[in-house]
Design a protein around this motif. Structure first.
Motif, PDB file in Angstrom:
ATOM      1  N   ARG A 211      11.231   2.215 -13.059  1.00  0.00           N
ATOM      2  CA  ARG A 211      10.551   1.806 -11.833  1.00  0.00           C
ATOM      3  C   ARG A 211       9.294   1.011 -12.194  1.00  0.00           C
ATOM      4  NH1 ARG A 211      10.515   3.962  -6.568  1.00  0.00           N
ATOM      5  NH2 ARG A 211      11.834   5.651  -7.289  1.00  0.00           N
ATOM      6  N   SER A 212       8.560   1.472 -13.199  1.00  0.00           N
ATOM      7  CA  SER A 212       7.344   0.790 -13.644  1.00  0.00           C
ATOM      8  C   SER A 212       7.667  -0.588 -14.212  1.00  0.00           C
ATOM      9  CB  SER A 212       6.628   1.614 -14.711  1.00  0.00           C
ATOM     10  OG  SER A 212       6.287   2.873 -14.205  1.00  0.00           O
ATOM     11  N   ALA A 213       8.703  -0.664 -15.025  1.00  0.00           N
ATOM     12  CA  ALA A 213       9.103  -1.944 -15.621  1.00  0.00           C
ATOM     13  C   ALA A 213       9.583  -2.919 -14.546  1.00  0.00           C
ATOM     14  CB  ALA A 213      10.187  -1.718 -16.670  1.00  0.00           C
ATOM     15  N   TRP A 214      10.280  -2.414 -13.538  1.00  0.00           N
ATOM     16  CA  TRP A 214      10.732  -3.267 -12.443  1.00  0.00           C
ATOM     17  C   TRP A 214       9.526  -3.830 -11.682  1.00  0.00           C
ATOM     18  CZ3 TRP A 214      10.063  -2.380  -7.137  1.00  0.00           C
ATOM     19  CH2 TRP A 214      10.675  -3.316  -6.317  1.00  0.00           C
ATOM     20  N   MET A 215       8.519  -2.982 -11.419  1.00  0.00           N
ATOM     21  CA  MET A 215       7.331  -3.454 -10.716  1.00  0.00           C
ATOM     22  C   MET A 215       6.577  -4.470 -11.567  1.00  0.00           C
ATOM     23  SD  MET A 215       5.871  -0.365  -8.494  1.00  0.00           S
ATOM     24  CE  MET A 215       6.877   0.327  -7.200  1.00  0.00           C
TER      25      MET A 215
ATOM     26  N   PHE B   5       6.178   5.760  -3.277  1.00  0.00           N
ATOM     27  CA  PHE B   5       6.073   4.555  -4.090  1.00  0.00           C
ATOM     28  C   PHE B   5       5.872   3.339  -3.188  1.00  0.00           C
ATOM     29  CE2 PHE B   5       7.016   6.392  -8.093  1.00  0.00           C
ATOM     30  CZ  PHE B   5       7.821   7.480  -7.810  1.00  0.00           C
ATOM     31  N   PRO B   6       5.204   2.308  -3.707  1.00  0.00           N
ATOM     32  CA  PRO B   6       4.987   1.116  -2.888  1.00  0.00           C
ATOM     33  C   PRO B   6       6.219   0.227  -2.842  1.00  0.00           C
ATOM     34  CG  PRO B   6       4.063   0.772  -5.062  1.00  0.00           C
ATOM     35  CD  PRO B   6       4.558   2.205  -5.019  1.00  0.00           C
ATOM     36  N   GLU B   7       6.401  -0.449  -1.713  1.00  0.00           N
ATOM     37  CA  GLU B   7       7.373  -1.528  -1.671  1.00  0.00           C
ATOM     38  C   GLU B   7       6.766  -2.657  -2.500  1.00  0.00           C
ATOM     39  OE1 GLU B   7       8.842  -2.914   2.106  1.00  0.00           O
ATOM     40  OE2 GLU B   7       8.197  -1.048   3.023  1.00  0.00           O
ATOM     41  N   ALA B   8       7.599  -3.472  -3.119  1.00  0.00           N
ATOM     42  CA  ALA B   8       7.106  -4.583  -3.934  1.00  0.00           C
ATOM     43  C   ALA B   8       6.207  -5.496  -3.108  1.00  0.00           C
ATOM     44  CB  ALA B   8       8.271  -5.358  -4.529  1.00  0.00           C
ATOM     45  N   LYS B   9       6.588  -5.792  -1.860  1.00  0.00           N
ATOM     46  CA  LYS B   9       5.808  -6.710  -1.046  1.00  0.00           C
ATOM     47  C   LYS B   9       4.424  -6.156  -0.740  1.00  0.00           C
ATOM     48  CE  LYS B   9       7.119  -7.267   3.311  1.00  0.00           C
ATOM     49  NZ  LYS B   9       8.028  -7.570   4.421  1.00  0.00           N
ATOM     50  N   ILE B  10       4.305  -4.851  -0.537  1.00  0.00           N
ATOM     51  CA  ILE B  10       3.008  -4.237  -0.255  1.00  0.00           C
ATOM     52  C   ILE B  10       2.122  -4.318  -1.493  1.00  0.00           C
ATOM     53  CG2 ILE B  10       1.825  -2.087   0.370  1.00  0.00           C
ATOM     54  CD1 ILE B  10       3.453  -3.421   2.654  1.00  0.00           C
ATOM     55  N   LEU B  11       2.690  -4.011  -2.660  1.00  0.00           N
ATOM     56  CA  LEU B  11       1.946  -4.082  -3.907  1.00  0.00           C
ATOM     57  C   LEU B  11       1.475  -5.515  -4.165  1.00  0.00           C
ATOM     58  CD1 LEU B  11       1.117  -2.160  -6.161  1.00  0.00           C
ATOM     59  CD2 LEU B  11       3.180  -2.807  -7.381  1.00  0.00           C
ATOM     60  N   LYS B  12       2.347  -6.487  -3.941  1.00  0.00           N
ATOM     61  CA  LYS B  12       1.992  -7.899  -4.135  1.00  0.00           C
ATOM     62  C   LYS B  12       0.864  -8.306  -3.184  1.00  0.00           C
ATOM     63  CE  LYS B  12       6.613  -9.302  -5.568  1.00  0.00           C
ATOM     64  NZ  LYS B  12       7.774 -10.145  -5.216  1.00  0.00           N
ATOM     65  N   GLN B  13       0.938  -7.875  -1.938  1.00  0.00           N
ATOM     66  CA  GLN B  13      -0.096  -8.221  -0.959  1.00  0.00           C
ATOM     67  C   GLN B  13      -1.449  -7.645  -1.370  1.00  0.00           C
ATOM     68  OE1 GLN B  13       1.508  -6.725   2.719  1.00  0.00           O
ATOM     69  NE2 GLN B  13       2.896  -8.466   2.978  1.00  0.00           N
ATOM     70  N   LYS B  14      -1.450  -6.382  -1.790  1.00  0.00           N
ATOM     71  CA  LYS B  14      -2.711  -5.738  -2.160  1.00  0.00           C
ATOM     72  C   LYS B  14      -3.345  -6.414  -3.369  1.00  0.00           C
ATOM     73  CE  LYS B  14      -1.857  -1.149  -0.306  1.00  0.00           C
ATOM     74  NZ  LYS B  14      -3.049  -0.377  -0.061  1.00  0.00           N
ATOM     75  N   ILE B  15      -2.532  -6.765  -4.351  1.00  0.00           N
ATOM     76  CA  ILE B  15      -3.060  -7.431  -5.548  1.00  0.00           C
ATOM     77  C   ILE B  15      -3.509  -8.847  -5.196  1.00  0.00           C
ATOM     78  CG2 ILE B  15      -2.414  -8.345  -7.814  1.00  0.00           C
ATOM     79  CD1 ILE B  15      -0.747  -5.718  -8.135  1.00  0.00           C
TER      80      ILE B  15
END
Length: 157
Positions: free
Chosen positions: A28-32, A90-100
């Protein structure tokens, strides 16, 4: 060799993904990590995967805030972007991308990732229906064997 490691220059912005090895969250970490590198490419200095235990899954960002002209306006900041225990999953990829993105490139368009998520309550930034004790989004049920000599993580609840 130890001096070289201790004195190496950290490239900012730096994202650190700390994950529980007992819970088997490395993939999961590697995918993110791959998702973030694909989106931000050279805007990110480095991404570190940090193995841990105790049910941890945290994403941290270290960066130097900049003004509209790209000039540093403060010292480096370390921000907790996501904590699985606090956020309830866990975060959705889009949420993590938005926050960063909001920290390192506020004007960057994320395309379809800029659309609101149906799974996030804008007031709490938590996934709806993610009550403590829920098993949704977990890779491993508590107390199950991990298939190794390492004991199952009791903290990933």
């Amino acid at each position: 060799m130890t001096d070289q490691v201790a004195n190496r220059e950290v490239k900012l912005p730096r994202i650190t993904i700390k994950y529980c090895t007992q819970c088997k969250w490395m993939l999961r970490s590697a995918w993110m990590q791959q998702e973030l590198l694909s989106t931000f490419q050279t805007s990110i200095g480095e991404i570190a995967l940090v193995p841990s235990t105790g049910g941890l899954f945290q994403v941290r960002l270290t960066y130097v805030p900049q003004d509209a002209n790209g000039q540093a306006v403060a010292e480096a900041k370390d921000v907790l972007i996501w904590d699985r225990k606090v956020e309830g999953g866990f975060p959705e990829a889009k949420i993590l991308k938005q926050k960063i993105r909001n920290h390192i490139e506020p004007d960057k368009s994320l395309g379809h990732s800029d659309t609101p998520s149906s799974k996030v309550n804008p007031n709490s930034q938590r996934k709806e229906g993610s009550a403590e004790g829920s098993t949704a989004g977990r890779d491993q049920q508590p107390g199950m064997s991990t298939g190794t000599n390492e004991p199952a993580c009791e903290d990933c609840i």
